[in-house]
Design an enzyme around this catalytic site. Structure first.
Site, mmCIF file in Angstrom:
data_model
loop_
_atom_site.group_PDB
_atom_site.id
_atom_site.type_symbol
_atom_site.label_atom_id
_atom_site.label_comp_id
_atom_site.label_asym_id
_atom_site.label_seq_id
_atom_site.Cartn_x
_atom_site.Cartn_y
_atom_site.Cartn_z
ATOM 1 C CB ILE A 61 1.416 -4.379 -0.693
ATOM 2 C CG1 ILE A 61 1.746 -5.684 -1.427
ATOM 3 C CG2 ILE A 61 0.436 -3.554 -1.504
ATOM 4 C CD1 ILE A 61 2.298 -5.497 -2.813
ATOM 5 C CD GLN A 75 5.240 3.095 5.743
ATOM 6 O OE1 GLN A 75 6.242 2.445 5.483
ATOM 7 N NE2 GLN A 75 5.303 4.356 6.147
ATOM 8 C CG ASP A 106 -0.946 -12.866 2.464
ATOM 9 O OD1 ASP A 106 -0.021 -13.697 2.383
ATOM 10 O OD2 ASP A 106 -0.748 -11.639 2.418
#
Length: 545
Positions: A135, A137, A288
């Protein structure tokens, strides 16, 4: 399907076949005959990367397909019990080794979002990304005002259309599956995709991630078990987030952890403790937890501390969900499979008419072998598969609200397996859950409830006399109204009784008048008719009142 969806589906199939992923399909299986036949019909799509090993081809294909598929690969990478080493190692690279986009473009995106040149607020901005994921960086820099080391996270440009296209296709396929395969309806494919869409789109708003990180940091403030980096809120918005830079050892780097003298057993136990604390104490858990988002503080290796990053996906549970899960876990730990079966029926996950005895026996067959064994000998992936087969027999439905929790449990298992294969997950979690349940239903629960409600009661106590007076006054008025209504009801019933009597008298006189018409004196007949008509008129008036 629309033309755009068909094009995307063809693109997905094309990438998979050009990377030779059809090798993953079992050749000798009844269910794979149709896919293998379809593969032969696409003869022009050939493996263009035959020189690369299968694991690398799988990683490159998922990476080329975009963030939805990368997330899937990240989850698979934690299940080393289900995949051979050469595949799991390659999938692990998807956690933070996704191909980056141009650093200059990243800088331009940041400056656009912040409304000025980065040199205004930051020094030593590194154009080379520190890490790159599906998604966003991350780039490093220092705060100009204090020299503090920080990282800047920026969303990938033009990523939303790709995600939207894949999600739309997933919805279409889920609806087709739900309609054409009745057995799949209990899995609620559309609801599962909807839940996945929500979590994925949440990651595109870094304000949400910043808020999640702030909350998680507050929940574990001064904790020895988990550290969450501080968010620099004044430089964070929807597409850029700034936080302190941390130095840690990636949890998957076992060699470095061992070289640092890390207490692996305690680290693994604390991972389980952190997970259950987030779920049951806070109702707010990091959902996550793949190795790319989890580091270990290198200081004090004998007292290891987890470091949690990337809080874009979090899960929440209401009190009913927590209570149900805790009771199920404890019933599993105590091998009380009948209670597990009863809880499933009480919660509505299986139909009310389910035979408890049969369901208990089926659960026992699946779950009994997992106890009294170290974690290294247990494949929870296979246990889940057996549970799904059991659920199919009893029409159990998947609960979409628990999909994140299930995924996080898979992550926790994968991390535990890598860190300390001898960890007994059940024995580590059982004391925590027993303590939590005691706080919910024991004497401590009463004390906690009183403490929680004390401020409210203290605020309302001065109003108590006035509230009591108003209540008594309203009660008196209500009694008067009820008496009036009852009296009106009695009067109405009396009038109706009078009306029915007069109607009966009038009907009787009319009938008698027809008999008297045949007699010599017809005046009596006419008199009876007149009196009967008067009775009917009086009856009508009585009903009208």
């Amino acid at each position: 399907m629309t033309l755009a969806e068909l094009k995307r589906l063809y693109r997905i199939i094309k990438v998979q076949l050009e990377y030779g992923l059809d090798e993953l399909v079992p050749q000798q299986h009844q269910l794979t005959k149709a896919p293998l036949l379809a593969r032969k019909s696409l003869f022009w799509l050939k493996n263009r990367h035959a020189d690369k090993p299968l694991g690398e081809r799988l990683r490159l294909a998922l990476q080329e397909l975009g963030p939805v598929w990368i997330k899937f690969g990240q989850m698979m990478s934690t299940r080393r019990d289900l995949f051979p080493v050469h595949i799991a190692d390659q999938l692990a690279l998807l956690q933070d080794k996704v191909a980056p986009f141009d650093g200059q473009l990243a800088r331009e995106q940041m400056e656009k979002a912040l409304g000025g040149s980065l040199d205004t607020w930051f020094d030593d901005f590194d154009i080379t990304p520190l890490a790159s994921a599906s998604i966003a960086q991350v780039h490093t820099a220092k705060l100009k005002s204090s020299g503090r080391e920080i990282v800047l996270k920026v969303i990938r440009p033009d990523i939303r259309p790709v995600i939207d296209a894949d999600l739309k296709l997933m919805y279409r396929m889920a609806r087709i599956v739900a309609k054409t395969l009745p057995e799949a309806r209990r899995l609620k494919p559309v609801e599962v995709v909807r839940e996945y869409e929500k979590t994925l789109l949440d990651e595109l708003d870094l304000r949400r991630e910043a808020a999640n990180a702030i909350q998680l940091r507050r929940n574990f403030e001064a904790s020895e078990e988990l550290y969450v980096p501080e968010i620099i809120t004044e430089f964070s918005n929807e597409t850029v987030m700034v936080s302190e830079r941390i130095y840690g050892i990636q949890v998957s780097d076992l060699d470095s952890l061992n070289a640092n003298g890390t207490n692996m057993k305690l680290l693994a136990e604390r991972g389980v403790s952190v997970f259950f604390t987030q779920v049951f104490r806070d109702s707010f858990f990091h959902a996550d937890m793949h190795p790319g988002n989890v580091f270990v503080n290198p200081e004090h290796p004998d007292n290891p501390q987890w470091i949690g990053l990337d809080c874009g996906i979090v899960g929440t549970l209401n009190s009913e969900d927590k209570r149900y899960l805790a009771e199920n876990f404890l019933a599993f730990f105590n091998r009380d499979y009948r209670r597990v079966a009863e809880l499933h029926v009480e919660s509505g996950w299986v139909p009310r008419e389910t035979n408890i005895d049969e369901f208990e026996f089926a659960i026992r067959i699946v779950c009994e072998p997992i106890f009294a064994k170290p974690l290294c000998e247990i494949s929870f992936g296979h246990v889940l598969l057996n549970l799904f087969n059991t659920a199919r027999r009893f029409n159990m439905e998947v609960q979409p609200q628990l999909v994140l929790l299930q995924k996080t449990l898979l992550y926790v298992e994968g991390l535990g397996r890598q860190l300390y294969p001898q960890l007994d997950l059940w024995e580590t979690a059982k004391p925590f859950l027993e303590k939590w349940m005691m706080n919910q239903v024991g004497p401590q629960a009463v004390i906690n409830a009183v403490k929680d409600r004390a401020p409210f009661w203290a605020e309302k106590l001065p109003e108590l006399p006035e509230l009591l007076y108003d209540s008594l006054k309203q009660g008196k008025v209500m009694n008067q109204r009820i008496d009036a209504l009852y009296q009106g009801y009695r009067d109405s019933k009396r009038q109706q009784a009078t009306g029915r009597f007069l109607f009966g008298v009038g009907a009787t006189l009319i009938v008698c008048s027809t008999i008297l018409l045949t007699s010599a004196d017809q005046r009596l007949a006419y008199g009876a008719v007149a009196i009967g008509a008067v009775c009917w008129l009086l009856s009508w008036r009585a009903y009208r009142r």
